[in-house]
Design an enzyme around this catalytic site. Sequence first.
Site, PDB file in Angstrom:
ATOM      1  N   GLU A 173       0.815  -1.232   0.000  1.00 20.96           N
ATOM      2  CA  GLU A 173       0.000   0.000   0.000  1.00 20.96           C
ATOM      3  C   GLU A 173       0.846   1.279   0.000  1.00 20.96           C
ATOM      4  O   GLU A 173       0.565   2.205   0.776  1.00 20.96           O
ATOM      5  CB  GLU A 173      -0.967  -0.009   1.194  1.00 20.96           C
ATOM      6  N   GLU A 292      -5.521  -8.408  -0.227  1.00 20.22           N
ATOM      7  CA  GLU A 292      -6.272  -8.065   0.994  1.00 20.22           C
ATOM      8  C   GLU A 292      -7.720  -7.819   0.596  1.00 20.22           C
ATOM      9  O   GLU A 292      -7.992  -6.929  -0.220  1.00 20.22           O
ATOM     10  CB  GLU A 292      -5.721  -6.802   1.678  1.00 20.22           C
TER      11      GLU A 292
HETATM   12  O1  AHR Z   1      -5.367  -5.699   7.135  1.00 23.37           O
HETATM   13  C1  AHR Z   1      -5.243  -4.530   7.902  1.00 23.37           C
HETATM   14  C2  AHR Z   1      -4.484  -3.421   7.181  1.00 23.37           C
HETATM   15  O2  AHR Z   1      -5.270  -2.961   6.117  1.00 23.37           O
HETATM   16  C3  AHR Z   1      -3.173  -3.793   6.539  1.00 23.37           C
HETATM   17  O3  AHR Z   1      -2.088  -3.712   7.401  1.00 23.37           O
HETATM   18  C4  AHR Z   1      -3.043  -2.764   5.458  1.00 23.37           C
HETATM   19  O4  AHR Z   1      -2.279  -3.214   4.375  1.00 23.37           O
HETATM   20  C5  AHR Z   1      -4.463  -2.422   5.104  1.00 23.37           C
HETATM   21  O5  AHR Z   1      -4.669  -1.055   5.018  1.00 23.37           O
END
Ligand code: AHR
Length: 511
Positions: A173, A292
Site C-alpha cells: 500500500e 487483501e
Molecule cells: O489488514 C489490515 C491493514 O489494512 C493492513 O495492514 C493494510 O495493508 C491495510 O490497510
Amino acid sequence: MSQARITIDRDFTIADVPRRLFGSFVEHMGRCVYTGIFEPGHPAADARGFRADVLELVREMGPTVIRYPGGNFVSGYRWEDGVGPVEDRPVRMDGAWHTIETNAFGLHEFMEWSREADVEVMEAINLGTRGVEAARSLVEYANHPGGTYWSDLRRSNGAADPFGIKLWCLGNELDGPWQIGHKTAHEYGRLAQETAKAMKLVDPSIELVAVGSSNRQMPTFGTWEHTVLTHTYDEVDYISMHAYYQEHDGDTASFLADAVDMDAFIDGVVATIDAVKAAGKHRKRVDISFDEWNVWNQDQYNQVEAAEIAAAGWREHPRLIEDVYSMTDAVVVGTLLHSLLRHGDRVRIANQAQLVNVIAPIRSEEDGPAWRQASFWPFARMARMARGTILRLAVSSSQVTTNRYGDVDEIDAVATWDEESGRLALFVANRSLDSDAVVDLDLRGLRATGIRSAEVLAAPSGADRRAVNTEQNPDAVRLRPLEDVAVDDGGVRLTLPAVSWAAVEFDVAQS
Ligand code: AHR
C-alpha cells in the site's frame, strides 16, 4: 417467493480454479501472531509456542497460501530482527500499529508454522523504509542453498534447506499517505522495478507482485496502476488489489450487493493492465493478486479505534480491529468470494485479511479457547469444494434495488466443475431482504445424478441477521442442511431463504 434460473453449460468455461485464490494473511498486527497463532505457555501450545487449537481450525478452513508479515507493518520492518537466537532479537517500536514488537516470532517460526498448516508462504518485503539491498539479502537468505553470507546465516540459524519461497510482494500500500515510506507512483515504480531485478538475479524462479491501489476510492486509482506497471511490466507477474467492505448507515441492501463493486474494481484493473501491455507491446500477461479483501467496519476503526490506539501508549499485541462477524457479514463474504472466483482467469491469487483475531474468520483468547466466526464458513466450503474448472453462468433473476449500485441481481452465483471426480459445486446467494427464491439450474452438457451435500447460511429475519459467534456461544452461526433441493430429470431446483448463502455439491454425468 421469487423465481430465478441459472444456466450452466459445460463448455462455457472461465479458467481452471486457481487454488491460490483461497489465501489468507498473517500480519504482525494486534493479536494475529501473538496470542493468535503463537502463544507459548498456552495449554494447547506445542514446544514451539504454536497453538494446536488454532492450527486445527486453520486446517479445517483450508487456506492455500498465506501472506506475511504485513500489511502496514512490513513498511517499517527489518526482517533480520526476526531471525537468530530469540534472546538476541531486538525489541522495536512498530509505528504502523503503535505497538511494541518483541520479534519472538519471525521468519523461521513462520516457515515452520506454515509447514504445520500446510500452506504456501507469500512473503512481503519492506519498500517503505528499505529497498534493493535488504530485499535481495532476504531472497538469498531464504532461497539460496548455501555457501554465501546470507544463506549460510540461515543454515547457522537452524534451517539447512532453503525455504524456497516462490511468491513475493514488492511492499504494501505505498500509494497510501498512512504508509511508512509513502511514495508517488513514479518513485514506487522505479524502486519496485530495480528491487525486482535484483531479487530475480538471486533467484529467477520467484514470482513478484507489484503494489496496486489500496482501494478503489484512492484519488490516484488507475493512474497509479498505469504508472507502476509502465515501470515494472517486464519484471512483475501480478499487481495487487485491496478492498474492504462494510454496511454503511444500516443500508443492508447495498452491503449485500458489494460484490458488484468488487466486480467493477477487478474489471478496471484488468483494463489498465492490458492497456499497459498493449502500449508497451508486451507479450506476457500480468495478472492480479487480490491480496487483501474482507468485510471490515473501517468507520469504527477510523472514528474510534485509531484514536484509542494512539492514546493507549506502546503495548505488546493490543486488541486491534477484532471485528465480530454477523450472519449477514458471512453472506457478503460468500459473494465476495464469488466475485474473485468469477474472475479466476485474471485474479490468480487472493488473500482474505486476516487469519486470526484481526478482522478474522478465526478468533482466539489469550489462555482461552479458539472458535470460528460466521465468516469462516463460506471460505471453508469454497476452499474445499471449488475444484477443476470455473464455469461461466447465465443468471436470470429478480432485481434488488440498492442505493449504491442501482438494480442488481437478487441471485449471485458461481460454479465449478471437476471432470475428474464428476462433481459440480454451486455457490449461490440470495440478496433479497424479504423474499425467498426458487432457483432452477438448467444444466447443458451435464446431467445431475445426485446431491452430495447441500448447506446454507441463512438470515431470513432481523434477529438472525445480527447473530454472531462468541466465546460463550461459538456455534450460533453455522451451516445447516439446505432442505429444499431436488434433482429432477438431470436438472436441479432449490429454494434459498432471504439473505442466505448456500454451497451445494452434485454428482454429474456428461450428456
Ligand atoms: O489488514 C489490515 C491493514 O489494512 C493492513 O495492514 C493494510 O495493508 C491495510 O490497510
